[in-house]
Design a protein around this motif. Structure first.
Motif, mmCIF file in Angstrom:
data_model
loop_
_atom_site.group_PDB
_atom_site.id
_atom_site.type_symbol
_atom_site.label_atom_id
_atom_site.label_comp_id
_atom_site.label_asym_id
_atom_site.label_seq_id
_atom_site.Cartn_x
_atom_site.Cartn_y
_atom_site.Cartn_z
ATOM 1 N N VAL A 218 0.753 -1.327 0.035
ATOM 2 C CA VAL A 218 0.051 0.029 0.098
ATOM 3 C C VAL A 218 0.690 1.404 0.028
ATOM 4 N N ASP A 219 0.502 2.267 -0.642
ATOM 5 C CA ASP A 219 1.028 3.591 -0.639
ATOM 6 C C ASP A 219 0.332 4.588 -0.032
ATOM 7 N N LYS A 220 0.461 4.307 1.526
ATOM 8 C CA LYS A 220 -0.598 5.134 2.109
ATOM 9 C C LYS A 220 -0.412 6.496 2.251
ATOM 10 N N THR A 221 -1.498 7.509 1.971
ATOM 11 C CA THR A 221 -1.005 8.986 1.906
ATOM 12 C C THR A 221 -1.980 9.552 3.002
ATOM 13 N N HIS A 222 -2.969 8.793 3.395
ATOM 14 C CA HIS A 222 -3.853 9.525 4.438
ATOM 15 C C HIS A 222 -4.394 8.668 5.437
ATOM 16 N N GLY A 223 -4.839 8.725 6.366
ATOM 17 C CA GLY A 223 -5.434 7.967 7.559
ATOM 18 C C GLY A 223 -5.415 8.420 8.830
ATOM 19 N N GLY A 224 -5.427 7.690 9.799
ATOM 20 C CA GLY A 224 -5.424 8.227 11.202
ATOM 21 C C GLY A 224 -5.258 6.784 12.058
ATOM 22 N N TYR A 225 -4.621 7.359 13.326
ATOM 23 C CA TYR A 225 -4.557 6.162 14.204
ATOM 24 C C TYR A 225 -5.189 6.507 15.834
ATOM 25 N N ARG A 226 -5.491 5.624 16.489
ATOM 26 C CA ARG A 226 -5.908 5.779 17.773
ATOM 27 C C ARG A 226 -4.620 5.651 18.587
ATOM 28 N N LEU A 227 -4.373 6.760 19.385
ATOM 29 C CA LEU A 227 -2.839 6.762 20.129
ATOM 30 C C LEU A 227 -3.383 6.825 21.552
ATOM 31 N N TYR A 228 -2.276 6.815 22.458
ATOM 32 C CA TYR A 228 -2.383 6.933 24.033
ATOM 33 C C TYR A 228 -0.931 7.635 24.581
ATOM 34 N N HIS A 229 -1.185 8.530 25.164
ATOM 35 C CA HIS A 229 0.038 9.465 25.881
ATOM 36 C C HIS A 229 -0.460 9.439 27.231
ATOM 37 N N GLU A 230 0.735 9.453 27.998
ATOM 38 C CA GLU A 230 0.396 9.393 29.532
ATOM 39 C C GLU A 230 0.054 10.954 29.955
ATOM 40 N N SER A 231 0.193 11.963 29.247
ATOM 41 C CA SER A 231 -0.079 13.256 29.528
ATOM 42 C C SER A 231 -1.339 13.557 29.061
ATOM 43 N N ILE A 232 -1.808 13.024 28.043
ATOM 44 C CA ILE A 232 -3.027 13.138 27.336
ATOM 45 C C ILE A 232 -4.058 12.291 27.563
ATOM 46 N N GLY A 233 -3.841 10.944 27.609
ATOM 47 C CA GLY A 233 -4.843 9.810 27.871
ATOM 48 C C GLY A 233 -5.019 9.089 26.359
ATOM 49 N N PRO A 234 -6.276 8.639 26.105
ATOM 50 C CA PRO A 234 -6.390 8.185 24.558
ATOM 51 C C PRO A 234 -6.815 9.208 23.893
ATOM 52 N N PHE A 235 -6.541 9.188 22.476
ATOM 53 C CA PHE A 235 -6.912 10.237 21.736
ATOM 54 C C PHE A 235 -6.742 9.711 20.307
ATOM 55 N N SER A 236 -7.157 10.394 19.275
ATOM 56 C CA SER A 236 -7.084 10.126 17.623
ATOM 57 C C SER A 236 -6.538 11.191 16.809
ATOM 58 N N MET A 237 -5.752 10.809 15.998
ATOM 59 C CA MET A 237 -5.313 11.694 14.963
ATOM 60 C C MET A 237 -5.458 11.296 13.686
ATOM 61 N N ASP A 238 -5.733 12.077 12.650
ATOM 62 C CA ASP A 238 -5.425 11.762 11.177
ATOM 63 C C ASP A 238 -4.152 12.281 10.851
ATOM 64 N N PHE A 239 -3.808 11.809 9.722
ATOM 65 C CA PHE A 239 -2.572 12.484 9.072
ATOM 66 C C PHE A 239 -2.498 12.379 7.474
ATOM 67 N N ARG A 240 -1.594 13.127 6.911
ATOM 68 C CA ARG A 240 -1.527 13.118 5.487
ATOM 69 C C ARG A 240 -0.090 12.898 5.391
ATOM 70 N N ALA A 241 0.384 12.037 4.287
ATOM 71 C CA ALA A 241 1.665 11.901 4.134
ATOM 72 C C ALA A 241 1.920 12.376 2.488
ATOM 73 N N LEU A 242 2.772 13.340 2.420
ATOM 74 C CA LEU A 242 3.095 14.006 1.093
ATOM 75 C C LEU A 242 4.347 13.625 0.486
ATOM 76 N N ARG A 243 4.390 13.355 -0.480
ATOM 77 C CA ARG A 243 5.703 12.729 -1.056
ATOM 78 C C ARG A 243 6.398 14.151 -1.692
#
Length: 276
Positions: A218-243
Motif C-alpha cells: 500500500v502507498d498510504k497517503t492519508h489515514g488516522g491512528y488511535r493513540l495513547y499518551h500518558e499526559s493526554i490519555g487516549p486520543f485519535s489523530m488523522d494524518f496526511r503523507a506528502l511525497r
C-alpha cells in the motif's frame, strides 16, 4: 532480496484471494487443493497461455510486456498500487541499490520547526525517520535519543515494546509499515540494507513474520491512528503523507489537529513542556 521469490509469492497470494465464483468460474463441487484461482484459471481470465503464465510466476519470463502484465493485474483485480508493484517485480528498472547516508531534503527541518500545533516528521528509505518537530518527539518518542541505525518506524513498531502502548490499534500501524516495506522492495530490489532490515525483523519478531506473509502493498497517503499518551490519555489523530518531488523516496507525514479542540489545547501543553 530475491525478486523472483517475491514475484511468485505476490502472485500466489493474489490468486488465493479470488474465489472462482467471484469471476464466474464453476467449481463443480470438487475439493480444490489450492485456495482461490488455479494458475490455469487465471491464465484463461487474463488471456495468456498457461505455460506463459507459469513461467512468469516462476520468475522465468524476462520479456513479458507491460500490456500482458496489465491483463494479469485486471484478472487479479489489483488496485493501482498493486499493479505498479507487479510491474516493478516483473520488469524491474535499473536502479542503484547503494546510496550515501540519506538526509531530509533541504529546508524541511525549518518547515517542521514552524509546525508548532501538530506533530510532523519525514520518513525516508527503509522507513527511517530523517527529521521531526518537537511535538512529534513528544507524542511518538524522542527520535534523537534513538541510535541512527534504529531510528526507523519498522524497528520502532516491531522491536520497541513502547509502540504497543502508543498505538491503540497496533496491528493497523504494523500492517501499514509492512505495506510500505513491500512497496520499497518492488522499487529497490537490490537495496541490501532493506533486505537486511526485513531479515532482522523476520528473525526477531513473530508478528512481523506473520504479517509479512500477507503480501500487503500500500502507498498510504492519508489515514488516522488511535493513540495513547500518558499526559493526554487516549486520543485519535488523522494524518496526511506528502511525497517530496525532489526526493520521491521521502514522505512528509503531518498529523491534523482541529483548531479550538481539546486536543489542540493538549498539544500546546505538550509543546510548552517540551520547550522548557
Amino acid at each position: 532480496m530475491d525478486r523472483q521469490a517475491e514475484l511468485k509469492a505476490f502472485l500466489r497470494s493474489r490468486r488465493a484471494r479470488i474465489r472462482p465464483s467471484d469471476v464466474g468460474l464453476p467449481t463443480y463441487g470438487d475439493r480444490r487443493r489450492v485456495p482461490g484461482l488455479r494458475r490455469e484459471e487465471l491464465a484463461r481470465l487474463a488471456g495468456v497461455g498457461v505455460d506463459y503464465y507459469v513461467r512468469l510466476e516462476q520468475g522465468r519470463n524476462e520479456k513479458i510486456s507491460g500490456e500482458l502484465l496489465d491483463a494479469i493485474a485486471r484478472a487479479l483485480r489489483l488496485d493501482e498500487v498493486e499493479r505498479a508493484h507487479l510491474h516493478n517485480l516483473a520488469r524491474p528498472a535499473r536502479r542503484n541499490g547503494h546510496r550515501c547516508e540519506e538526509r531530509a531534503a533541504p529546508g524541511l527541518q525549518r518547515l517542521l520547526d514552524s509546525m508548532t500545533q501538530a506533530p510532523a516528521y519525514v520518513v525516508g528509505r527503509r522507513t527511517r525517520v530523517l527529521a521531526w518537530n518537537r511535538l512529534a518527539a513528544s507524542v511518538f518518542g524522542d527520535f534523537g535519543a534513538v541510535p541512527v541505525r534504529d531510528r526507523s518506524m519498522a524497528r520502532l513498531v516491531f522491536l520497541d515494546p513502547a509502540s504497543r502502548g502508543l498505538y491503540r490499534d497496533w496491528e493497523a500501524k504494523a500492517r501499514d509499515v509492512i505495506a510500505r516495506l513491500r512497496l520499497e522492495i518492488g522499487l529497490h530490489p537490490d537495496d541490501t540494507e532493506l533486505t537486511g532490515l526485513v531479515t532482522e525483523l523476520s528473525d526477531e519478531s513473530p508478528d512481523f513474520r506473520r504479517l509479512w506473509e500477507d503480501q500487503d502493498v500500500v502507498d498510504k497517503t492519508h489515514g488516522g491512528y488511535r493513540l495513547y499518551h500518558e499526559s493526554i490519555g487516549p486520543f485519535s489523530m488523522d494524518f496526511r503523507a506528502l511525497r517530496l518531488p525532489e526526493e520521491p523516496d521521502q514522505l512528509l507525514v503531518a498529523y491534523i489537529v482541529e483548531p479550538g479542540s481539546a486536543l489542540e489545547a493538549a498539544m500546546r501543553r505538550l509543546d510548552g513542556a517540551a520547550g522548557g
